[in-house]
Design an enzyme around this catalytic site. Sequence first.
Site, short mmCIF file in Angstrom:
data_model
loop_
_atom_site.label_atom_id
_atom_site.label_comp_id
_atom_site.label_asym_id
_atom_site.label_seq_id
_atom_site.Cartn_x
_atom_site.Cartn_y
_atom_site.Cartn_z
N GLU A 100 47.52 33.48 16.70
CA GLU A 100 46.64 33.76 15.57
C GLU A 100 46.15 32.45 14.96
O GLU A 100 46.94 31.53 14.70
CB GLU A 100 47.39 34.56 14.49
CG GLU A 100 47.85 35.94 14.93
CD GLU A 100 46.74 36.98 14.93
OE1 GLU A 100 45.59 36.64 14.54
OE2 GLU A 100 47.02 38.14 15.31
N HIS A 142 43.75 35.47 19.07
CA HIS A 142 43.19 36.21 17.94
C HIS A 142 42.89 35.29 16.76
O HIS A 142 43.13 34.09 16.81
CB HIS A 142 44.20 37.27 17.46
CG HIS A 142 44.29 38.48 18.33
ND1 HIS A 142 43.71 39.67 18.03
CD2 HIS A 142 44.93 38.66 19.52
CE1 HIS A 142 43.97 40.56 18.98
NE2 HIS A 142 44.72 39.96 19.89
N HIS A 163 39.45 41.69 19.31
CA HIS A 163 38.77 41.97 18.04
C HIS A 163 37.55 41.04 17.97
O HIS A 163 37.70 39.83 17.79
CB HIS A 163 39.71 41.72 16.87
CG HIS A 163 40.92 42.60 16.90
ND1 HIS A 163 42.16 42.20 16.44
CD2 HIS A 163 41.09 43.87 17.37
CE1 HIS A 163 43.03 43.17 16.60
NE2 HIS A 163 42.40 44.20 17.16
N GLU A 178 36.73 38.06 15.58
CA GLU A 178 37.63 36.90 15.61
C GLU A 178 37.09 35.89 16.63
O GLU A 178 37.67 35.65 17.69
CB GLU A 178 39.05 37.38 15.93
CG GLU A 178 39.59 38.29 14.84
CD GLU A 178 40.86 39.04 15.21
OE1 GLU A 178 41.50 38.68 16.22
OE2 GLU A 178 41.22 40.01 14.50
#
Length: 377
Positions: free
Chosen positions: A333, A257, A164, A167
């Site tokens: 994350e 991410h 992504h 990010e």
Amino acid sequence: MTLSITSPFDGGNIKLVAVEGDRIDLEIVKDHQSDFYQWFYFRVTGAAGRDLELRILNAAGSAYPNGWDGYRACVSYDREEWERTDSSYDDGILTIRLSPAADSVWVAYFAPYTMERHHDLIASVIEHPGVAYRSLGQTLDGHEIDYLRMGEGPLQVWIYGRQHPGETMAEWWMEGALEKLLDTSDPVARQLRQRATLHIVPNMNPDGSRRGHLRTNAAGINLNREWHAPSLEKSPEVAHVLKAMDESGVDFAMDVHGDEAIPHNFLAGFEGIPSIKEEQLELFHRFANELVARSPDFQTRHGYEVSKPGQANMSMSTAQIAERFGAVSMTLEMPFKDNDDLPDPEYGWSPDRCRALARSCLDALHGILDELADYRA
């Protein structure tokens, strides 16, 4: 100077709607052929000494509107140091308050990691002895999918990030990981290279990165929903990386991410895959505990809901790789906001903290090498 708002540069994204004195109304542009949007990056000129209100009018329709609560935008004068500035979210509008100290200032959702910086990173890394480079293929926009290999051990470790593109913390993390792995005086890095072969893709989505996308590639495709059946027509990035994984095999994998809403660093695993093994899951938790011990910026109390048995989303890389290879696979994350357990009022979650967490992740991987080798024996 006349006040101006621009974004036609590497990774830029904003649309100017109106200027009324010191109040500037803006909108974030959607990813191409997609309804996703949240990433912004723009330049403000001619506003030194003015008390600006930069209002993003379409914040409520963004991909993750819960991400605006408690969020503060990033601001830089030199595009190296990114500080946080006062921001608020009310009635569907994100308001960024800024009194520029100079007539040129950049504003972004998170510290940008441009394709120019990516190319500089690749160029600097491949100068090191023991690093092999190749392009795994090309994207739809014609960018190379850059791949780095180092180490000579039997364990096959895959580290990849920025599926992504908005990010950007993922590639700041990659920068820190590569710095550590290439440090010949670091005993952890030396042993990792001796006992494992490391396969690294620092940026899985170059097209979206340059286009200023939040979540998709040039075709508007979310790459982390393509791992069950990637195609050269829609998701060549995944198709080429998965082919290389099939060639090498995978014992350990980390997909890096950022999360818009949760103000913590955390891991997501593969609990719901069909063929899950007890030893495989134990190693995932062992890695998480090792990371907790090594970094106060990491925790295991907050994160995503765990998939129920047999209900993993097999289109996502972590689940697909755990199932396909029997690997210990995970998604890391990091926050767009800050780590609420250890907040930094000036910088929030930052590039320096991304790089530091990467080093801790490699230390944690070193801590489970024996168990990983036994599991894969």
